[in-house]
Design a protein around this motif. Structure first.
Motif, short mmCIF file in Angstrom:
data_model
loop_
_atom_site.label_atom_id
_atom_site.label_comp_id
_atom_site.label_asym_id
_atom_site.label_seq_id
_atom_site.Cartn_x
_atom_site.Cartn_y
_atom_site.Cartn_z
N UNK A 170 8.22 137.96 34.34
CA UNK A 170 8.08 136.53 34.43
C UNK A 170 8.79 135.89 33.39
N UNK A 171 8.54 136.36 32.14
CA UNK A 171 9.45 135.85 30.90
C UNK A 171 10.99 135.98 31.08
N UNK A 172 11.28 137.01 31.55
CA UNK A 172 12.65 137.47 31.88
C UNK A 172 13.29 136.52 32.78
N UNK A 173 12.75 135.97 33.68
CA UNK A 173 13.06 135.04 34.69
C UNK A 173 13.41 133.59 33.89
N UNK A 174 12.58 133.14 32.95
CA UNK A 174 12.95 132.12 32.08
C UNK A 174 13.91 132.35 31.12
N UNK A 175 14.11 133.46 30.48
CA UNK A 175 15.42 133.65 29.69
C UNK A 175 16.87 133.53 30.59
N UNK A 176 16.49 134.04 32.06
CA UNK A 176 17.75 133.96 32.82
C UNK A 176 18.07 132.38 32.88
N UNK A 177 17.04 131.80 33.32
CA UNK A 177 17.12 130.13 33.65
C UNK A 177 17.72 129.49 32.21
N UNK A 178 17.62 129.94 31.11
CA UNK A 178 17.96 129.29 30.04
C UNK A 178 19.54 129.85 29.41
N UNK A 179 19.88 131.04 30.24
CA UNK A 179 21.18 131.63 29.83
C UNK A 179 20.90 132.54 28.67
N UNK A 180 19.70 132.95 28.46
CA UNK A 180 19.60 134.02 27.09
C UNK A 180 19.52 135.35 27.99
N UNK A 227 18.17 138.39 25.91
CA UNK A 227 16.46 138.28 25.82
C UNK A 227 16.06 138.98 27.26
N UNK A 228 16.69 138.48 28.29
CA UNK A 228 16.16 138.70 29.67
C UNK A 228 16.24 140.32 29.93
N UNK A 229 17.37 140.95 29.29
CA UNK A 229 17.63 142.28 29.69
C UNK A 229 16.50 143.12 28.80
N UNK A 230 16.11 142.45 27.44
CA UNK A 230 15.03 143.40 27.02
C UNK A 230 13.76 143.02 27.71
N UNK A 231 13.37 142.06 28.06
CA UNK A 231 12.22 142.02 28.90
C UNK A 231 12.19 142.56 30.23
N UNK A 273 16.41 141.29 39.88
CA UNK A 273 16.43 140.42 38.90
C UNK A 273 17.91 140.89 38.02
N UNK A 274 17.87 141.91 37.92
CA UNK A 274 19.14 142.71 36.96
C UNK A 274 20.41 142.29 38.03
N UNK A 275 20.21 142.20 39.32
CA UNK A 275 21.40 141.94 40.11
C UNK A 275 21.74 140.67 40.18
N UNK A 276 20.87 139.78 39.86
CA UNK A 276 21.03 138.40 39.80
C UNK A 276 21.59 137.94 38.62
N UNK A 277 21.12 138.52 37.54
CA UNK A 277 21.81 138.50 36.08
C UNK A 277 23.22 138.71 36.17
N UNK A 278 23.70 139.89 36.65
CA UNK A 278 24.84 140.17 36.88
C UNK A 278 25.72 138.99 37.73
#
Length: 461
Positions: A252-262, A265-269, A292-297
Motif C-alpha cells: 500500500x505504501x508503494x502505491x502512495x510513493x508511485x502517486x508522488x513520483x518517488x 522509495x516505491x521500489x524499496x517498498x 505494480x512494478x509493471x505500472x511503475x515502469x
C-alpha cells in the motif's frame, strides 16, 4: 464422529443429551445399572435418558467417564477437539487460497462453514466466512463476497470492534472493486473513527484499515489522504508482528510513493512486500507486486520492462484462476501494448473484456471492475482515434464516462473529459466540447474532496 440431532432440538438441551447417553450406552452394551454405579441409581440414568433432567457437572463427568467420551462431547454433541481440528483445517484452506485456485479454496471454506453451523461454533464460522469472502473477491463474485463479510459482522456483533475489522476491510474491498469508491472510504473511515473514539488501540486492526484505505483514496484522486494513511501505517508497523499485514502495508505504501513520483522509495517498498509474500507463498499478492512494478515502469516510459512485469502478473493470476484480477491486469497490459505499437494485440485483450456475457462468466462491467471497464473503453477510444474512426472513439469515451463518474474516480474522469472534449472540438462541436471540459475541470479542481467527509481522527501513538 458427530452425532446429529433431530431438527428443532438444540444439542445442549436435556432431551439431546439424554439421547446421546442412550445411544452411547447401547453401543457399548452397558445396562443402566452398570452406567450408574457406584455414584448414581439406574432410575436416575433412566430419567436422564428420557430428557427429563439436565445432568449436573458431577453427573456429566461420571457418565462421560463410564462411556469413554469427554464431558464436552456428551454435553454438546461435539467430538473432542473438534474446534481445534476445524481451526487447523481452516488454516489449510487459507494455504489453498494462497497457493491455488480460489474456486477450490472456496469449496473447502463452504464445507468447513457447514460443519461450524452444525456444531454451533460461531468463531470458527466467522473464520470460514472470511476465507470464503476472500475467495469470492478473487473470482469477482462481489455481491456474494459482501454478503459473506456482512454475515461475519453479524456473527461477531457482540464482540469487540477489533474482531470485526477484517470483515469491514473485506466488505470495503468488495465495494471498491465494484466501483463504489466513496462507500468503501466511508466504511473504512467510520470504523477508524469508532476504533479511535473507543480507545481500542489495536495496532493490527488499525494497520489493516489504514492500508486498506490507500487504494480507494488513490482511485478517487485523494492523494493527500492516501499519503496520510500510509504515514500512519508506517508509524504503526513496529507494533505489528503479522507478516501478512506488514506485506500488505508495504504494498500500500508503494502505491502512495508511485502517486508522488518517488520511484526509488516505491521500489524499496515493493521489494519488502515481495520478499514477505514469497516467504509466505501468497501467490495472488505476489502477482500484485509484479503488476505494480509493471505500472511503475509504464509510467516512466520503460515499456519493455512494463510489458514483462505485467505479463508475469497476468500469467500468475490466470494460473490461480483469479478471474477479476486477471481481467484488470489485462487492461493495463493492453495500454502498454498500445503504446508499444502493438495495437492488434491490445484490442484482442480489451474487446472480450467488454463483451456482454452470461452473469457467471468474467467480463468487466458496472458492479464488477467498473474503473477498469472505464479504462478499457478509454483505451479502445484512443485506438479508434489513432486509426481515424472518431465516431467509434466518441462512443467508447461516452461509455466510459458514467462508469468512472459512478465510481468517483475523479482523476480518470478529468482525463477522459479532456480526450472527449478534444475530439468534439476537432469536429467543430465547440459548445459540447466546452461543456465536457467544464465537467472535467470540476473533477480536477478538488479531487476526492467533494465526496469525502472529515478526515478520520489519528490514533494515539
Amino acid at each position: 464422529m458427530a452425532r446429529k440431532q433431530p431438527a428443532g432440538i438444540r444439542p445442549d438441551e436435556p432431551t439431546a443429551i439424554g439421547r446421546r447417553v442412550l445411544q452411547l450406552r447401547t453401543e457399548r452394551g452397558l445396562t443402566q445399572r452398570q452406567l450408574a454405579e457406584p455414584a448414581y441409581t439406574p432410575a436416575y440414568i433412566s430419567t436422564l435418558e428420557s430428557g427429563k433432567v439436565r445432568p449436573s457437572e458431577a453427573a456429566l463427568r461420571h457418565v462421560a467417564a463410564q462411556l469413554g467420551v469427554s464431558p464436552e462431547e456428551l454435553a454438546t454433541g461435539r467430538p473432542a477437539h473438534l474446534a481445534a481440528d476445524l481451526r487447523l483445517r481452516l488454516t489449510d484452506a487459507r494455504h489453498a487460497l494462497a497457493t491455488g485456485a480460489p474456486e477450490d479454496a472456496a469449496a473447502l471454506f463452504r464445507s468447513l462453514r457447514a460443519e461450524t453451523v452444525e456444531h454451533r461454533l460461531p468463531d470458527e464460522e466467522a473464520s470460514a466466512l472470511l476465507g470464503l469472502g476472500d475467495c469470492l473477491l478473487e473470482t469477482g463474485d462481489l455481491t456474494e463476497a459482501r454478503q459473506c463479510f456482512g454475515e461475519v459482522e453479524r456473527l461477531l456483533a457482540n464482540e469487540p470492534l477489533t474482531r470485526r475489522v477484517p470483515a469491514v476491510r473485506g466488505r470495503a474491498a468488495a465495494h471498491r472493486l465494484g466501483g463504489e469508491l466513496r462507500y468503501a472510504c466511508y466504511l473504512l473511515e467510520t470504523t477508524l473513527d469508532e476504533l479511535n473514539a473507543s480507545g481500542l488501540h489495536d495496532p493490527d486492526a488499525l494497520l489493516l484499515l489504514y492500508t486498506a484505505s490507500i487504494a480507494p483514496y488513490l482511485d478517487m484522486g485523494a492523494r493527500v489522504r492516501a499519503g496520510r494513511a500510509a504515514e500512519l501505517a508506517l508509524a504503526l508497523a513496529p507494533q505489528v508482528d503479522d507478516p501478512v499485514l506488514l506485506a500488505g502495508m508495504h504494498r500500500g505504501v508503494a502505491r502512495t510513493h508511485i502517486a508522488q513520483g518517488r520511484i526509488a522509495e516505491a521500489d524499496a517498498s515493493l521489494t519488502k512486500a515481495q520478499e514477505l509474500y514469497q516467504q509466505l507463498h501468497i501467490r495472488t499478492d505476489l502477482a500484485h507486486c509484479h503488476w505494480m512494478r509493471g505500472y511503475v515502469h509504464a509510467q516512466h516510459g520503460d515499456l519493455e520492462r512494463a510489458e514483462s512485469e505485467l505479463c508475469t502478473a497476468r500469467a500468475m493470476l490466470a494460473a490461480k484462476r483469479a478471474a477479476l484480477f486477471t481481467e484488470q491486469v489485462e487492461v493495463e497490459l493492453a495500454d502498454v501494448l498500445r503504446r508499444r505499437g502493438k495495437t492488434q494485440e491490445a484490442e484482442e485483450l480489451l474487446r472480450p473484456l467488454l463483451t456482454a456475457q452470461s452473469p457467471d462468466t468474467g467480463s468487466l462491467r458496472t458492479g464488477r471492475g467498473a474503473v477498469h471497464a472505464g479504462a478499457a473503453h478509454r483505451l479502445l477510444g484512443l485506438i479508434d482515434e489513432q486509426r481515424g474512426d472518431d465516431p467509434a472513439a466518441e462512443e467508447h469515451y461516452r461509455a466510459a464516462l458514467p462508469l468512472l463518474e459512478a465510481a468517483d474516480a475523479a482523476g480518470d474522469v478529468a482525463d477522459l473529459c479532456r480526450l472527449l472534449g478534444d475530439l468534439l472540438r476537432r469536429a467543430g462541436r465547440v459548445e459540447e466540447a466546452l461543456d465536457t471540459y467544464r465537467t472535467g475541470l470540476g473533477h480536477r479542481a478538488t479531487p476526492g474532496t467533494t465526496t469525502l467527509g472529515p478526515v478520520p481522527a489519528s490514533p494515539p501513538m
